[in-house]
Design a protein around this motif. Structure first.
Motif, mmCIF file in Angstrom:
data_model
loop_
_atom_site.group_PDB
_atom_site.id
_atom_site.type_symbol
_atom_site.label_atom_id
_atom_site.label_comp_id
_atom_site.label_asym_id
_atom_site.label_seq_id
_atom_site.Cartn_x
_atom_site.Cartn_y
_atom_site.Cartn_z
ATOM 1 N N GLU A 88 4.675 3.549 6.845
ATOM 2 C CA GLU A 88 4.188 2.384 7.577
ATOM 3 C C GLU A 88 2.753 2.609 8.047
ATOM 4 O O GLU A 88 1.927 1.687 8.041
ATOM 5 C CB GLU A 88 5.116 2.090 8.757
ATOM 6 C CG GLU A 88 4.926 0.741 9.376
ATOM 7 C CD GLU A 88 5.188 -0.426 8.442
ATOM 8 O OE1 GLU A 88 4.708 -1.522 8.769
ATOM 9 O OE2 GLU A 88 5.844 -0.271 7.397
ATOM 10 N N PHE A 89 2.427 3.835 8.445
ATOM 11 C CA PHE A 89 1.059 4.184 8.831
ATOM 12 C C PHE A 89 0.106 3.906 7.666
ATOM 13 O O PHE A 89 -0.945 3.280 7.836
ATOM 14 C CB PHE A 89 0.996 5.672 9.230
ATOM 15 C CG PHE A 89 -0.390 6.180 9.492
ATOM 16 C CD1 PHE A 89 -0.979 6.012 10.730
ATOM 17 C CD2 PHE A 89 -1.105 6.838 8.501
ATOM 18 C CE1 PHE A 89 -2.268 6.487 10.982
ATOM 19 C CE2 PHE A 89 -2.388 7.315 8.734
ATOM 20 C CZ PHE A 89 -2.970 7.138 9.980
ATOM 21 N N ALA A 90 0.482 4.356 6.475
ATOM 22 C CA ALA A 90 -0.358 4.132 5.290
ATOM 23 C C ALA A 90 -0.498 2.638 5.011
ATOM 24 O O ALA A 90 -1.602 2.144 4.763
ATOM 25 C CB ALA A 90 0.233 4.855 4.084
ATOM 26 N N ARG A 91 0.600 1.913 5.050
ATOM 27 C CA ARG A 91 0.570 0.472 4.789
ATOM 28 C C ARG A 91 -0.337 -0.240 5.800
ATOM 29 O O ARG A 91 -1.181 -1.067 5.429
ATOM 30 C CB ARG A 91 1.987 -0.114 4.849
ATOM 31 C CG ARG A 91 2.074 -1.576 4.391
ATOM 32 C CD ARG A 91 3.475 -2.141 4.621
ATOM 33 N NE ARG A 91 3.753 -2.341 6.032
ATOM 34 C CZ ARG A 91 3.305 -3.375 6.750
ATOM 35 N NH1 ARG A 91 2.562 -4.300 6.198
ATOM 36 N NH2 ARG A 91 3.618 -3.482 8.028
ATOM 37 N N PHE A 92 -0.174 0.088 7.061
ATOM 38 C CA PHE A 92 -0.955 -0.526 8.125
ATOM 39 C C PHE A 92 -2.455 -0.338 7.893
ATOM 40 O O PHE A 92 -3.240 -1.273 8.011
ATOM 41 C CB PHE A 92 -0.532 0.078 9.474
ATOM 42 C CG PHE A 92 -1.334 -0.406 10.645
ATOM 43 C CD1 PHE A 92 -1.094 -1.647 11.205
ATOM 44 C CD2 PHE A 92 -2.329 0.399 11.200
ATOM 45 C CE1 PHE A 92 -1.835 -2.091 12.296
ATOM 46 C CE2 PHE A 92 -3.068 -0.040 12.287
ATOM 47 C CZ PHE A 92 -2.819 -1.286 12.832
ATOM 48 N N HIS A 93 -2.847 0.875 7.532
ATOM 49 C CA HIS A 93 -4.272 1.161 7.363
ATOM 50 C C HIS A 93 -4.828 0.595 6.052
ATOM 51 O O HIS A 93 -6.011 0.224 6.005
ATOM 52 C CB HIS A 93 -4.547 2.653 7.536
ATOM 53 C CG HIS A 93 -4.453 3.042 8.984
ATOM 54 N ND1 HIS A 93 -5.434 2.738 9.897
ATOM 55 C CD2 HIS A 93 -3.463 3.641 9.685
ATOM 56 C CE1 HIS A 93 -5.066 3.156 11.100
ATOM 57 N NE2 HIS A 93 -3.868 3.702 10.994
ATOM 58 N N LEU A 106 -7.814 5.518 5.945
ATOM 59 C CA LEU A 106 -7.280 5.741 4.597
ATOM 60 C C LEU A 106 -7.270 7.213 4.212
ATOM 61 O O LEU A 106 -6.353 7.665 3.531
ATOM 62 C CB LEU A 106 -8.064 4.917 3.575
ATOM 63 C CG LEU A 106 -7.951 3.404 3.727
ATOM 64 C CD1 LEU A 106 -8.784 2.705 2.660
ATOM 65 C CD2 LEU A 106 -6.506 2.952 3.658
ATOM 66 N N ALA A 107 -8.277 7.970 4.625
ATOM 67 C CA ALA A 107 -8.306 9.400 4.290
ATOM 68 C C ALA A 107 -7.125 10.121 4.934
ATOM 69 O O ALA A 107 -6.497 10.982 4.299
ATOM 70 C CB ALA A 107 -9.630 10.023 4.714
ATOM 71 N N GLU A 108 -6.795 9.758 6.172
ATOM 72 C CA GLU A 108 -5.640 10.366 6.846
ATOM 73 C C GLU A 108 -4.336 9.976 6.148
ATOM 74 O O GLU A 108 -3.434 10.802 5.998
ATOM 75 C CB GLU A 108 -5.581 9.947 8.308
ATOM 76 C CG GLU A 108 -6.629 10.600 9.168
ATOM 77 C CD GLU A 108 -6.528 10.138 10.607
ATOM 78 O OE1 GLU A 108 -5.419 10.228 11.194
ATOM 79 O OE2 GLU A 108 -7.555 9.687 11.142
ATOM 80 N N ALA A 109 -4.251 8.724 5.750
ATOM 81 C CA ALA A 109 -3.051 8.264 5.040
ATOM 82 C C ALA A 109 -2.902 9.010 3.723
ATOM 83 O O ALA A 109 -1.800 9.444 3.366
ATOM 84 C CB ALA A 109 -3.119 6.761 4.802
ATOM 85 N N ALA A 110 -4.008 9.186 2.995
ATOM 86 C CA ALA A 110 -3.965 9.914 1.723
ATOM 87 C C ALA A 110 -3.553 11.366 1.947
ATOM 88 O O ALA A 110 -2.753 11.917 1.181
ATOM 89 C CB ALA A 110 -5.321 9.831 1.025
ATOM 90 N N ALA A 111 -4.078 11.978 2.996
ATOM 91 C CA ALA A 111 -3.717 13.373 3.290
ATOM 92 C C ALA A 111 -2.231 13.500 3.624
ATOM 93 O O ALA A 111 -1.552 14.424 3.155
ATOM 94 C CB ALA A 111 -4.571 13.902 4.444
#
Length: 132
Positions: A88-93, A106-111
């Motif tokens: 959900e964090f990735a989707r939100f960002h 997005l970089a945090e989501a990718a990591a």
């Protein structure tokens, strides 16, 4: 190169990317791998202040839907809930970035997805070595 030629090459490449997987582990693995790959592309694109490629946005949102839908909250307990929140964090960002908000992470989501993919790879090698 003509537009028609480029379009046909894109369609061929898109067809080649689709893999035939039958094992539930492999389905999740391929989905996580594609999610991670597309998030890395989106993070790089954001860092370069370019327009997000819609094909990668669509892949990310589809992969997240698949992964969230596959979670078993009864059997998975807290881990399933934590994974749901990370997805959900990735989707939100990604949605924030789509709206042009500069604080999309997005970089945090990718990591985070890279970490999940690494853990999933380890689980797979452990499961496969135990089956031998």
């Amino acid at each position: 190169m003509s537009f028609a030629f480029a379009r046909s090459r894109y369609r061929q490449a898109e067809t080649l990317v689709q893999e035939s997987v039958k094992d539930p582990y492999d389905i999740i693995f391929v989905t996580l791998r594609e999610l991670n790959r597309s998030l890395v592309v989106l993070a790089r694109t954001q860092q370069e202040a370019r327009t997000l490629p819609s094909d990668h946005v669509n892949r990310v949102l589809t992969a997240i839907y698949i992964l969230q839908s596959s979670l078993d909250f009864e059997a998975g307990g807290d881990l399933a809930g934590d994974l749901f929140q990370l997805y959900e964090f990735a989707r939100f960002h990604v949605l924030k970035a789509m709206r042009g908000e500069t604080d999309a992470r997005l970089a945090e989501a990718a990591a985070a997805m890279g970490d999940i993919l690494g853990a999933w790879e380890q689980i797979g090698s452990d499961v496969r070595s135990q089956a031998l």
